[in-house]
Scaffold this active site. Structure first.
Site, PDB file in Angstrom:
ATOM      1  N   GLY A  46      32.256  35.697  47.744  1.00 35.68           N
ATOM      2  CA  GLY A  46      33.576  35.124  47.495  1.00 35.68           C
ATOM      3  C   GLY A  46      34.650  36.119  47.901  1.00 35.68           C
ATOM      4  O   GLY A  46      34.974  36.262  49.085  1.00 35.68           O
ATOM      5  N   GLY A  47      35.158  36.841  46.913  1.00 36.38           N
ATOM      6  CA  GLY A  47      36.286  37.767  47.112  1.00 36.38           C
ATOM      7  C   GLY A  47      36.183  38.647  48.351  1.00 36.38           C
ATOM      8  O   GLY A  47      37.136  38.740  49.136  1.00 36.38           O
ATOM      9  N   GLU A  99      31.854  26.953  39.956  1.00 36.07           N
ATOM     10  CA  GLU A  99      33.241  26.546  39.663  1.00 36.07           C
ATOM     11  C   GLU A  99      33.367  25.019  39.670  1.00 36.07           C
ATOM     12  O   GLU A  99      34.163  24.452  38.933  1.00 36.07           O
ATOM     13  CB  GLU A  99      34.204  27.201  40.668  1.00 36.07           C
ATOM     14  CG  GLU A  99      34.398  28.679  40.341  1.00 36.07           C
ATOM     15  CD  GLU A  99      34.662  29.577  41.536  1.00 36.07           C
ATOM     16  OE1 GLU A  99      35.056  29.070  42.604  1.00 36.07           O
ATOM     17  OE2 GLU A  99      34.447  30.798  41.399  1.00 36.07           O
ATOM     18  N   SER A 149      29.882  38.924  43.051  1.00 29.13           N
ATOM     19  CA  SER A 149      30.433  40.265  43.274  1.00 29.13           C
ATOM     20  C   SER A 149      29.670  41.075  44.330  1.00 29.13           C
ATOM     21  O   SER A 149      29.480  42.282  44.184  1.00 29.13           O
ATOM     22  CB  SER A 149      30.529  41.037  41.960  1.00 29.13           C
ATOM     23  OG  SER A 149      31.378  40.349  41.053  1.00 29.13           O
ATOM     24  N   ASN A 196      32.469  32.312  51.026  1.00 28.88           N
ATOM     25  CA  ASN A 196      33.098  31.148  50.409  1.00 28.88           C
ATOM     26  C   ASN A 196      34.553  31.520  50.162  1.00 28.88           C
ATOM     27  O   ASN A 196      34.840  32.368  49.316  1.00 28.88           O
ATOM     28  CB  ASN A 196      32.354  30.844  49.091  1.00 28.88           C
ATOM     29  CG  ASN A 196      33.042  29.768  48.267  1.00 28.88           C
ATOM     30  OD1 ASN A 196      33.960  29.106  48.734  1.00 28.88           O
ATOM     31  ND2 ASN A 196      32.591  29.610  47.029  1.00 28.88           N
ATOM     32  N   TRP A 197      35.445  30.882  50.899  1.00 26.91           N
ATOM     33  CA  TRP A 197      36.864  31.254  50.796  1.00 26.91           C
ATOM     34  C   TRP A 197      37.577  30.529  49.653  1.00 26.91           C
ATOM     35  O   TRP A 197      38.755  30.749  49.425  1.00 26.91           O
ATOM     36  CB  TRP A 197      37.583  30.988  52.137  1.00 26.91           C
ATOM     37  CG  TRP A 197      37.177  31.946  53.216  1.00 26.91           C
ATOM     38  CD1 TRP A 197      36.299  32.999  53.098  1.00 26.91           C
ATOM     39  CD2 TRP A 197      37.637  31.974  54.571  1.00 26.91           C
ATOM     40  NE1 TRP A 197      36.185  33.664  54.292  1.00 26.91           N
ATOM     41  CE2 TRP A 197      36.993  33.046  55.219  1.00 26.91           C
ATOM     42  CE3 TRP A 197      38.528  31.182  55.312  1.00 26.91           C
ATOM     43  CZ2 TRP A 197      37.227  33.360  56.564  1.00 26.91           C
ATOM     44  CZ3 TRP A 197      38.750  31.488  56.657  1.00 26.91           C
ATOM     45  CH2 TRP A 197      38.108  32.562  57.271  1.00 26.91           C
ATOM     46  N   LYS A 198      36.856  29.661  48.962  1.00 24.59           N
ATOM     47  CA  LYS A 198      37.410  28.954  47.793  1.00 24.59           C
ATOM     48  C   LYS A 198      38.790  28.381  48.128  1.00 24.59           C
ATOM     49  O   LYS A 198      38.996  27.900  49.234  1.00 24.59           O
ATOM     50  CB  LYS A 198      37.442  29.901  46.595  1.00 24.59           C
ATOM     51  CG  LYS A 198      36.069  30.547  46.345  1.00 24.59           C
ATOM     52  CD  LYS A 198      35.955  31.278  45.046  1.00 24.59           C
ATOM     53  CE  LYS A 198      34.537  31.835  44.914  1.00 24.59           C
ATOM     54  NZ  LYS A 198      34.278  32.479  43.637  1.00 24.59           N
ATOM     55  N   GLU A 219      23.437  32.338  41.795  1.00 23.78           N
ATOM     56  CA  GLU A 219      24.709  32.955  41.447  1.00 23.78           C
ATOM     57  C   GLU A 219      24.864  32.991  39.929  1.00 23.78           C
ATOM     58  O   GLU A 219      25.336  32.021  39.320  1.00 23.78           O
ATOM     59  CB  GLU A 219      25.866  32.144  42.035  1.00 23.78           C
ATOM     60  CG  GLU A 219      25.843  32.069  43.540  1.00 23.78           C
ATOM     61  CD  GLU A 219      27.250  31.886  44.104  1.00 23.78           C
ATOM     62  OE1 GLU A 219      27.695  32.784  44.824  1.00 23.78           O
ATOM     63  OE2 GLU A 219      27.890  30.880  43.794  1.00 23.78           O
ATOM     64  N   HIS A 229      28.484  24.584  43.337  1.00 21.33           N
ATOM     65  CA  HIS A 229      29.015  25.903  42.974  1.00 21.33           C
ATOM     66  C   HIS A 229      29.395  25.903  41.494  1.00 21.33           C
ATOM     67  O   HIS A 229      29.864  24.895  40.973  1.00 21.33           O
ATOM     68  CB  HIS A 229      30.230  26.232  43.847  1.00 21.33           C
ATOM     69  CG  HIS A 229      30.669  27.653  43.671  1.00 21.33           C
ATOM     70  ND1 HIS A 229      31.469  28.041  42.632  1.00 21.33           N
ATOM     71  CD2 HIS A 229      30.398  28.772  44.390  1.00 21.33           C
ATOM     72  CE1 HIS A 229      31.671  29.350  42.717  1.00 21.33           C
ATOM     73  NE2 HIS A 229      31.029  29.814  43.774  1.00 21.33           N
ATOM     74  N   GLY A 245      33.077  36.859  40.579  1.00 19.44           N
ATOM     75  CA  GLY A 245      34.476  37.254  40.483  1.00 19.44           C
ATOM     76  C   GLY A 245      34.757  38.243  39.363  1.00 19.44           C
ATOM     77  O   GLY A 245      35.907  38.470  39.003  1.00 19.44           O
TER      78      GLY A 245
HETATM   79  P1  PGA Z   1      32.486  36.595  44.250  1.00 25.81           P
HETATM   80  O1  PGA Z   1      32.178  35.031  44.353  1.00 25.81           O
HETATM   81  O2  PGA Z   1      31.812  37.248  45.411  1.00 25.81           O
HETATM   82  O3  PGA Z   1      33.982  36.694  44.308  1.00 25.81           O
HETATM   83  O4  PGA Z   1      31.931  37.067  42.939  1.00 25.81           O
HETATM   84  C1  PGA Z   1      30.911  34.561  44.701  1.00 25.81           C
HETATM   85  C2  PGA Z   1      30.905  33.057  44.728  1.00 25.81           C
HETATM   86  O5  PGA Z   1      31.593  32.425  43.923  1.00 25.81           O
HETATM   87  O6  PGA Z   1      30.216  32.445  45.571  1.00 25.81           O
END
Ligand code: PGA
Length: 254
Positions: free
Chosen positions: A235-236, A98, A214, A10-12, A168, A96, A174
């Site tokens: 994500g990251g 967020e 993470s 997920n590149w957000k 998640e 998600h 993150g």
């Molecule tokens: P992260 O994000 O790997 O940076 O913790 C995961 C996500 O939000 O899907």
């Protein structure tokens, strides 16, 4: 039952068109031999079509980060299922944390989006998870149960259709704090039981439940060794082709 691992990025809200195309190009070259795993990347909307030009006819599939629950209409700033499909998307992330935290997403809107995704032929990747205080108060399972039951209310999955659940835990996203494989497994097993209650045994056994929060090259194999963890939403560590490829190509623990 052996479920094919689903490793997704997920590149957000990261990467301009040039940056996204560059990363996609590098990724394709380093994961091209990997057919034992399903791979997806979800770039921002503006990058979808150019990224698709790089990954079509490869083993990397495209996903959207959200979709609206109406087919079309006066919904400024939103994106429809048909728009995602026309850019080459096969999957779509829904709910998600967020979106839930910063953009007012609720189980009810998640439910409507899942319905639209399935109706349109997109595979929903539905995110659920408790936050830190909910976990500390021992409410994890009741939160997951509520998110699952309300999110999947009246959802009909037709023969051959798929639905992916991403567990998640919000406190792990993150933050560098990954759930231990044992903690994650406990929730995954609970989620599978809930799916069984809603859709029956066969569907529950074939549904992929992936973990997010993470995930890095160094912790993927131990998470993936758990019986109910069928993949990752990253994500990251998905932003760099090299680190995402290491996650995709993790070595299975014997
Ligand atoms: P992260 O994000 O790997 O940076 O913790 C995961 C996500 O939000 O899907």
């Amino acid at each position: 039952m052996r479920r094919k691992p689903f490793i997704s990025g997920n590149w957000k809200m990261f990467k301009t068109v040039d940056e996204a195309v560059e990363t996609a190009k590098s990724l394709v070259s380093v994961v091209s031999g990997q057919n034992a795993r399903d791979i997806m990347i979800a770039p921002p909307y503006t990058d979808l079509f150019p990224v698709y030009q790089e990954i079509k006819n490869t083993n990397v599939a495209l996903g959207g980060q959200n979709l609206h629950f109406e087919k079309q209409g006066a919904f400024t700033g939103e994106i429809s299922a048909d728009m995602l499909l026309s850019c080459g998307c096969k999957y779509v992330i829904i709910g998600h944390s967020e979106r839930r935290q910063f953009f007012g997403e609720t189980d009810e809107t998640v439910n409507r989006r899942i319905s639209m995704a399935l109706e349109s032929g997109l595979i929903p990747v539905v995110c659920i998870g408790e936050n830190e205080s909910e976990r500390e108060e021992g409410k994890t399972n009741s939160i997951l149960d509520k998110q699952m039951k309300n999110g999947l209310k009246d959802i009909v999955v037709k023969n051959g259709q798929e639905l992916i659940i991403a567990y998640e835990p919000v406190w792990a996203i993150g933050t560098g704090k990954t759930a231990t494989p044992e903690i994650a497994e406990e929730s995954h097993a609970f989620i599978r039981e809930t799916i069984q209650g809603v859709f029956g045994e066969e569907f529950a056994q074939s549904t992929r439940i992936i973990y997010g929060g993470s995930v890095k090259p160094g912790n993927t194999a131990e998470l993936m060794a758990m019986p109910d963890i069928d993949g990752a939403l990253v994500g990251g560590a998905s932003l760099e082709a090299q680190s995402f490829a290491e996650i995709v190509n993790y070595t299975e623990k014997s």
